[in-house]
Design an enzyme around this catalytic site. Structure first.
Site, mmCIF file in Angstrom:
data_model
loop_
_atom_site.group_PDB
_atom_site.id
_atom_site.type_symbol
_atom_site.label_atom_id
_atom_site.label_comp_id
_atom_site.label_asym_id
_atom_site.label_seq_id
_atom_site.Cartn_x
_atom_site.Cartn_y
_atom_site.Cartn_z
ATOM 1 N N ASP A 36 29.568 67.600 36.682
ATOM 2 C CA ASP A 36 29.959 68.002 38.024
ATOM 3 C C ASP A 36 28.771 68.790 38.602
ATOM 4 O O ASP A 36 27.938 69.293 37.840
ATOM 5 C CB ASP A 36 31.218 68.888 37.929
ATOM 6 C CG ASP A 36 31.607 69.470 39.265
ATOM 7 O OD1 ASP A 36 31.688 68.709 40.245
ATOM 8 O OD2 ASP A 36 31.819 70.698 39.332
ATOM 9 N N ASP A 38 28.698 71.215 41.819
ATOM 10 C CA ASP A 38 28.924 72.577 42.322
ATOM 11 C C ASP A 38 29.586 73.444 41.256
ATOM 12 O O ASP A 38 30.643 73.104 40.734
ATOM 13 C CB ASP A 38 29.804 72.537 43.577
ATOM 14 C CG ASP A 38 29.112 71.814 44.728
ATOM 15 O OD1 ASP A 38 27.996 72.210 45.081
ATOM 16 O OD2 ASP A 38 29.691 70.838 45.249
HETATM 17 MG MG MG Z 1 32.588 72.109 40.539
#
Ligand code: MG
Length: 326
Positions: A36, A38
């Protein structure tokens, strides 16, 4: 057209291809590490310091590297350029976004040239256009101007003036909702009207929050919730924890879910998807979820919990040694 009846939350149609809930410690060897973005690689626009060596380590071991984000505001090309601009190994083929997955779902569902009303960023509009759809932003419709007049909300300049009830000519097949930093009352009203007139309600993701430097901002899910309340309909959610993005990763990794290690910062989306898909999973504590969240009764259980990505190399040592012994 008669408004649709209450639509339940239904899983992404690609779910059927995956074995769900299989043990994550099966004998398949690790082939891919998917991150992922962010809260894992970046916090806002800031590169997390442990990310560059961890990503280099993944490639150095001959493993596939992928970036996976629920953030639908940017096109994949933009995401790759942004990561590469920070010195990370990234090209568009290594990036999966909820915007691209949504575009591909809508194309298969409604076909080329289908009209789509968008509440979201320019990147989402571009992905929809690339997929052969005809997107237009809710804010740019004549209805937005009319509804702004009715509501007393400030008008966006340049839109033609109309009188009378909202127009529904060229009714969209779907209303697609992602994070939209220009979201306002008129946008909400246009989306509400289209959904109530029969357009499918599709959310790129349902993340309540979005981690930035020093805190969190409202995520796309906050806007999806406003539209759900106003239209009294539930959306079909495409991004994590639904399995559409997981299916794409597993296919690229050769078809075995356990050949993928998914590294994320959210238990509800990242780890929820990874566990449901049968992938290996690692929670990294540099984003949204905390160690206290792990103790919540119905929280998804990651295989590994990392303070930072600096601890990833030890996990890879273990997983790769593990599969060599089998
Ligand atoms: Mg995230």
């Amino acid at each position: 057209m008669e408004p649709m009846s209450e639509e339940p939350l239904i899983p992404h149609p690609s779910v059927g291809d995956l074995s769900v809930g299989e043990p994550t410690t099966g004998g398949s060897s690790l082939r891919m590490v998917a991150f992922d973005i962010d809260g894992v690689v970046l916090r806002g626009d800031t590169l997390l310091p442990a990310a560059p060596p961890a990503l280099a380590d993944v490639l150095g071991r001959g493993l596939l590297l992928r970036y996976v984000t629920n953030n639908s505001t940017r096109h994949r090309v933009e995401v790759a350029e942004r990561l590469a601009g920070l010195g990370l190994p990234a090209e568009p083929g290594m990036v999966l976004t909820s915007a691209a997955a949504t575009a591909s779902y809508l194309r298969s569902e409604f076909g080329e040239g289908a009209s789509v009303l968008v509440v979201g960023g320019d990147g989402l509009v571009a992905e929809l256009r690339d997929a052969g759809l005809e997107p237009r932003h809710a804010r740019s419709t004549p209805q937005a101007s009319v509804l702004a007049q009715h509501s007393g909300a400030p008008q966006h300049s340049g839109a033609p003036q109309q009188s009378g009830a909202p127009q529904h000519s060229g009714a969209p097949a779907a209303v697609v909702v992602g994070l939209d930093v220009g979201f306002d009352y008129a946008t909400l009203a246009v989306a509400q009207a289209a959904i109530r007139a029969g357009a499918r309600f599709i959310a790129t993701n349902a993340d309540a929050t979005f981690p930035v430097e020093g805190g969190v901002l409202p995520g796309g899910g906050a806007l999806v919730a406003a539209i759900a309340v106003a239209s009294q309909r539930e959306p079909l959610v495409i991004g994590k924890p639904q399995l559409g993005l997981a299916r794409a990763l597993v296919n690229e990794a050769g078809g075995e879910a356990a050949a993928v290690l998914f590294v994320g910062d959210r238990l509800d989306t990242d780890i929820g998807m990874a566990v449901a898909a049968g992938m290996r999973s690692a929670l990294v504590l540099t984003g949204v979820s905390t160690r206290a969240d792990l103790a919540v009764a119905d929280a998804a259980s990651p295989d590994f919990v990392l303070e930072t990505l600096a601890e990833l190399s030890g996990v890879l040592d273990g997983l790769l040694a593990d599969t060599r012994l089998r």
